[in-house]
Design a protein around this motif. Structure first.
Motif, mmCIF file in Angstrom:
data_model
loop_
_atom_site.group_PDB
_atom_site.id
_atom_site.type_symbol
_atom_site.label_atom_id
_atom_site.label_comp_id
_atom_site.label_asym_id
_atom_site.label_seq_id
_atom_site.Cartn_x
_atom_site.Cartn_y
_atom_site.Cartn_z
ATOM 1 N N GLU A 70 0.555 -0.914 -0.238
ATOM 2 C CA GLU A 70 -0.370 -0.074 -0.312
ATOM 3 C C GLU A 70 0.976 1.549 0.237
ATOM 4 O O GLU A 70 0.661 2.006 -0.277
ATOM 5 N N THR A 71 1.798 0.870 1.322
ATOM 6 C CA THR A 71 2.563 2.537 0.980
ATOM 7 C C THR A 71 3.521 2.834 -0.406
ATOM 8 O O THR A 71 3.538 3.379 -0.653
ATOM 9 N N GLU A 73 2.667 1.063 -3.244
ATOM 10 C CA GLU A 73 1.060 2.323 -4.653
ATOM 11 C C GLU A 73 0.978 3.880 -4.256
ATOM 12 O O GLU A 73 0.905 4.329 -5.374
ATOM 13 N N THR A 74 1.205 4.118 -2.515
ATOM 14 C CA THR A 74 1.026 5.670 -2.947
ATOM 15 C C THR A 74 2.161 6.509 -2.866
ATOM 16 O O THR A 74 1.383 7.561 -3.676
ATOM 17 N N LYS A 77 1.287 6.664 -6.805
ATOM 18 C CA LYS A 77 0.947 7.153 -7.771
ATOM 19 C C LYS A 77 0.484 8.790 -7.469
ATOM 20 O O LYS A 77 0.651 10.018 -8.120
ATOM 21 N N ASP A 78 2.110 9.005 -5.737
ATOM 22 C CA ASP A 78 2.232 10.482 -5.931
ATOM 23 C C ASP A 78 3.007 11.077 -6.628
ATOM 24 O O ASP A 78 3.490 12.233 -7.735
#
Length: 242
Positions: A70-71, A73-74, A77-78
């Motif tokens: 999840e980290t 992926e974040t 995206k950023d």
């Protein structure tokens, strides 16, 4: 009579011993089986505890993996979201480096070559030797006029001219950026050629130099390469103001 009684007593005692022995054997077998069952139960209990422990550890590791995914992926995206901003910042940095002279540049413009007058010809004409050679002050004046005419990049004999460039003279030796240079002086300039040619206007500084005996050659070029500044940019009196 006494013999029969002894025989009966012997038989009774034998039966009692036999029954006692059988009871003992049965009891021993019972204890052995009970011990086996208890041992199996303990072993099974220990195995279950080990399985439970491994299961809990697996679930914990899997949860950590999910959190890291999840980290990641974040962050991805950023990074994708800010890619436009990052690209703009990189372009701004490249432009700044070009303006500061920290990168090699190529473009169209002109090449101005300044040469000292030949000594023999100078004697023949009786000209002033101090006016027939190129001085550091002459180069500074020419550079300033080129900048005022829109020059975007300038070099003299391979030395990039930037805002902190020092053009000095010691006797007959001229130094640019601390490097000794000699006549002829090849001044490469990137910019609008027609605007830059104002340097050769009648009555201008270059015209006065030519009148004094300095030889000047001006030519247009479409693919001028000007090297980057190779020295160290230092500031002594400038401070940062927030």
């Amino acid at each position: 009579m006494k013999n029969n009684l002894k025989i009966q007593i012997g038989i009774a005692l034998g039966l009692m011993c036999l029954l006692l022995t059988g009871a003992i054997v049965v009891q021993l077998n019972t204890i052995k089986e009970a011990t086996r069952i208890v041992g199996t139960q303990y072993a099974e209990a220990g195995l279950k505890e080990e399985v439970i422990k491994w299961k809990e550890d697996y679930e914990r590791k899997y949860k950590e993996l999910e959190e890291k995914q999840e980290t990641l992926e974040t962050v991805r995206k950023d990074a994708t979201k800010d890619s436009g901003r990052t690209k703009q910042l990189q372009e701004d940095l490249d432009n700044t480096n070009r303006l500061l002279g920290l990168t090699e540049v190529t473009g169209s413009g002109l090449i101005l070559t300044l040469s000292d007058q030949d000594r023999m010809k100078l004697k023949e004409t009786g000209g002033d030797p101090t006016q027939a050679i190129v001085h550091a002050e002459d180069l500074i004046q020419i550079i300033n006029e080129l900048k005022n005419s829109g020059a975007e990049a300038i070099s003299i004999n391979g030395q990039r001219v930037i805002s902190t460039t020092a053009i000095t003279c010691s006797g007959t030796i001229i130094t640019i950026n601390g490097v000794k240079v000699n006549s002829p002086f090849e001044i490469r300039v990137i910019g609008n050629y027609f605007t830059l040619t104002a340097i050769a206007r009648p009555g201008g500084y270059l015209s006065l130099m030519e009148d004094g005996g300095v030889k000047a050659k001006l030519e247009k070029q479409n693919n001028i390469i000007i090297p980057k500044y190779s020295g160290t940019i230092t500031t002594k009196y400038m401070i940062h103001v927030k």
